[in-house]
Design an enzyme around this catalytic site. Structure first.
Site, PDB file in Angstrom:
ATOM      1  CE  LYS A  89      -4.508   1.079   0.681  1.00  0.00           C
ATOM      2  NZ  LYS A  89      -5.710   0.356   0.302  1.00  0.00           N
ATOM      3  N   GLY A 190     -20.903   6.344   6.617  1.00  0.00           N
ATOM      4  CA  GLY A 190     -20.123   6.820   5.469  1.00  0.00           C
ATOM      5  C   GLY A 190     -20.850   6.567   4.169  1.00  0.00           C
ATOM      6  N   GLY A 192     -19.906   7.561   0.963  1.00  0.00           N
ATOM      7  CA  GLY A 192     -19.029   7.928  -0.157  1.00  0.00           C
ATOM      8  C   GLY A 192     -19.227   6.962  -1.307  1.00  0.00           C
ATOM      9  CB  VAL A 194     -17.623   1.831  -0.692  1.00  0.00           C
ATOM     10  CG1 VAL A 194     -18.093   0.463  -0.222  1.00  0.00           C
ATOM     11  CG2 VAL A 194     -16.335   1.701  -1.497  1.00  0.00           C
TER      12      VAL A 194
HETATM   13  P1  NAI Z   1     -14.998   8.000   0.099  1.00  0.00           P
HETATM   14  O1  NAI Z   1     -13.989   9.000   0.485  1.00  0.00           O
HETATM   15  O2  NAI Z   1     -15.660   8.093  -1.229  1.00  0.00           O
HETATM   16  O3  NAI Z   1     -16.169   7.963   1.184  1.00  0.00           O
HETATM   17  C1  NAI Z   1     -15.979   8.069   2.549  1.00  0.00           C
HETATM   18  C2  NAI Z   1     -17.249   8.699   3.119  1.00  0.00           C
HETATM   19  O4  NAI Z   1     -17.156   8.642   4.542  1.00  0.00           O
HETATM   20  C3  NAI Z   1     -17.442  10.162   2.735  1.00  0.00           C
HETATM   21  O5  NAI Z   1     -18.789  10.367   2.336  1.00  0.00           O
HETATM   22  C4  NAI Z   1     -17.133  10.908   4.024  1.00  0.00           C
HETATM   23  O6  NAI Z   1     -17.849  12.137   4.145  1.00  0.00           O
HETATM   24  C5  NAI Z   1     -17.589   9.908   5.057  1.00  0.00           C
HETATM   25  N1  NAI Z   1     -16.993  10.052   6.383  1.00  0.00           N
HETATM   26  C6  NAI Z   1     -15.738  10.395   6.722  1.00  0.00           C
HETATM   27  N2  NAI Z   1     -15.581  10.385   8.046  1.00  0.00           N
HETATM   28  C7  NAI Z   1     -16.775  10.002   8.567  1.00  0.00           C
HETATM   29  C8  NAI Z   1     -17.249   9.784   9.875  1.00  0.00           C
HETATM   30  N3  NAI Z   1     -16.479   9.968  10.937  1.00  0.00           N
HETATM   31  N4  NAI Z   1     -18.529   9.376  10.033  1.00  0.00           N
HETATM   32  C9  NAI Z   1     -19.339   9.186   8.976  1.00  0.00           C
HETATM   33  N5  NAI Z   1     -18.932   9.389   7.700  1.00  0.00           N
HETATM   34  C10 NAI Z   1     -17.673   9.787   7.505  1.00  0.00           C
HETATM   35  O7  NAI Z   1     -14.277   6.581   0.299  1.00  0.00           O
HETATM   36  P2  NAI Z   1     -14.700   5.175  -0.313  1.00  0.00           P
HETATM   37  O8  NAI Z   1     -13.957   4.954  -1.570  1.00  0.00           O
HETATM   38  O9  NAI Z   1     -16.174   5.053  -0.295  1.00  0.00           O
HETATM   39  O10 NAI Z   1     -14.056   4.181   0.752  1.00  0.00           O
HETATM   40  C11 NAI Z   1     -14.672   3.971   2.006  1.00  0.00           C
HETATM   41  C12 NAI Z   1     -13.881   2.943   2.788  1.00  0.00           C
HETATM   42  O11 NAI Z   1     -13.827   1.739   2.051  1.00  0.00           O
HETATM   43  C13 NAI Z   1     -12.432   3.336   3.069  1.00  0.00           C
HETATM   44  O12 NAI Z   1     -12.051   2.851   4.342  1.00  0.00           O
HETATM   45  C14 NAI Z   1     -11.659   2.614   1.997  1.00  0.00           C
HETATM   46  O13 NAI Z   1     -10.317   2.331   2.385  1.00  0.00           O
HETATM   47  C15 NAI Z   1     -12.464   1.347   1.896  1.00  0.00           C
HETATM   48  N6  NAI Z   1     -12.300   0.692   0.623  1.00  0.00           N
HETATM   49  C16 NAI Z   1     -12.655   1.332  -0.536  1.00  0.00           C
HETATM   50  C17 NAI Z   1     -12.491   0.700  -1.742  1.00  0.00           C
HETATM   51  C18 NAI Z   1     -12.947   1.323  -3.019  1.00  0.00           C
HETATM   52  O14 NAI Z   1     -12.969   0.632  -4.046  1.00  0.00           O
HETATM   53  N7  NAI Z   1     -13.347   2.594  -3.008  1.00  0.00           N
HETATM   54  C19 NAI Z   1     -11.881  -0.635  -1.828  1.00  0.00           C
HETATM   55  C20 NAI Z   1     -11.631  -1.262  -0.538  1.00  0.00           C
HETATM   56  C21 NAI Z   1     -11.796  -0.587   0.626  1.00  0.00           C
END
Ligand code: NAI
Length: 357
Positions: A89, A190, A192, A194
């Protein structure tokens, strides 16, 4: 960011109580402003494959140890997903917006290239397909880029969400004995890339949603589109629901949450959900089934790996992601036989696969 405690942190060379990482590179580039860590945990199964996180950390130490922990998680994830790759990573410390982002990621690309293929990068939190295009201008050891030809590729998040959905469904079958999600309540932390896609799938499947996000616009939309109940960000882990799906950043299952939460299943997309494996033991003692993050969120890396290897059939990739469901059921069987909590059982299973080569 993933909150670290002394027992999950480590030394300069690796995580406490774990084998040393194979390679850790700390690099800076004055011209672009790049400050990055690339951690290669294991290449036992092949070159280390794992995304690049672009994030503002409280300290360089936290960034360094985030890279160590995330790279170990990638090794377990890739092994359990049956991919011919090891785990690594990268973390780039977030720069002032005034710096040229393209130049930053080109410098990162040169850093990846200097490792001669032992590490292959892709998107993670804070990075985009455009960033990976900048990386690609300097190295071919990169994935997660939409393709102009008919080949498969692009943003892996929808595949991650699909994998979490099938994994969550299997975990519900294990813990609640139910074959459908109709009427099952799910708290999603969250919304985002995912979390939002997961909510769409859960809503279509008839689940009742409770959601939290620091971005109020997203929760408002979830209320309007999915009839979701909105919870405070600080209280989502304490609500009453059948399932908790952490989809923000890691570390949301603290010992307090594990000891007091009201869920029957935990299955979500965030990496490193447990602060430590001990928290998983607490969940197990309380009869809560935890589907390990590195098992259920593998859809994204499966997508990036298949893109990297030149796949052309999008449905075949989805079919491979769907195997996460049966894997959760197999893990549950191992847990039943051994009595070991799912987090530890999944680590042992991944280590078996890594040791077998
Ligand atoms: P993203 O950045 O698109 O979404 C994260 C969301 O969480 C955002 O809407 C943000 O406002 C929200 N957030 C942040 N802190 C928060 C809190 N304290 N309470 C509630 N909401 C909060 O990220 P994404 O891509 O959706 O990834 C989410 C998780 O999944 C991460 O941990 C990432 O490492 C993991 N992941 C993502 C993958 C992918 O393909 N995008 C693959 C494998 C794991």
């Amino acid at each position: 960011m993933d909150r670290l405690t002394t027992h999950t942190a480590g030394t300069l060379f690796g995580l406490h109580g774990e084998p040393a990482h194979e390679r850790i590179v700390v690099a800076s580039d004055a011209a672009s402003g790049l400050q990055a860590v690339i951690a290669v945990y294991s290449t036992a199964l092949g070159p280390a494959f794992g995304g690049c996180r672009y994030w503002q950390y409280a300290s360089d130490y936290e960034a360094y140890h985030d890279a160590l922990r995330l790279s170990q998680g990638m090794a377990f994830k890739n092994a359990l997903a049956g991919l011919p790759f090891g785990g690594g990573k990268a973390v780039i410390l977030r720069c002032p917006e005034s710096l040229d982002r393209t130049e930053l990621f080109k410098a990162f690309g040169r850093l990846v290239h200097s490792l001669n293929g032992i590490y292959i990068t892709a998107e993670d939190v804070g990075t985009t397909s455009d960033d990976m295009r900048a990386v690609q201008s300097e190295t071919s050891w990169v994935s997660g880029i939409p393709r102009a030809d008919e080949a498969y590729g692009g943003n892996p998040s929808p595949r991650t969400a699909y994998g979490v959905f099938v994994g969550l469904k299997a975990a519900v079958q294990v813990a609640l004995g139910r074959d459908t999600l109709d009427g099952v309540s799910v708290a999603v932390q969250g919304l985002g890339s995912v979390g939002w896609d997961l909510c769409e799938r859960l809503h279509q499947a008839g689940a009742q949603l409770i959601v939290a996000d620091i971005d109020a616009g997203r929760t408002t939309r979830a209320r309007e589109l999915f009839g979701a109940q909105v919870a405070d960000v600080g209280r989502i882990a304490g609500v009453h629901a059948d399932v908790f799906a952490p989809c923000a950043l890691g570390g949301s299952i603290t010992e307090t949450v594990a000891a007091q939460c009201h869920f029957k299943v935990i299955a979500g997309g965030a990496n490193n959900q447990l602060l430590s494996l001990d928290n998983g033991d607490t969940l197990q003692r309380r009869g809560i089934f935890y589907a390990p993050d590195f098992l259920v969120n593998a859809g994204g890396i499966i997508s990036c790996v298949r893109e990297y290897l030149g796949a052309t059939d999008a449905q075949a990739v989805l079919d491979e992601v769907a195997l996460i469901g049966p894997r959760v059921l197999e893990l549950a069987d191992r847990v039943r036989v051994t009595g070991v909590a799912p987090g530890r059982a999944a680590v042992a299973w991944a280590q078996e696969k890594m040791a077998a080569v």
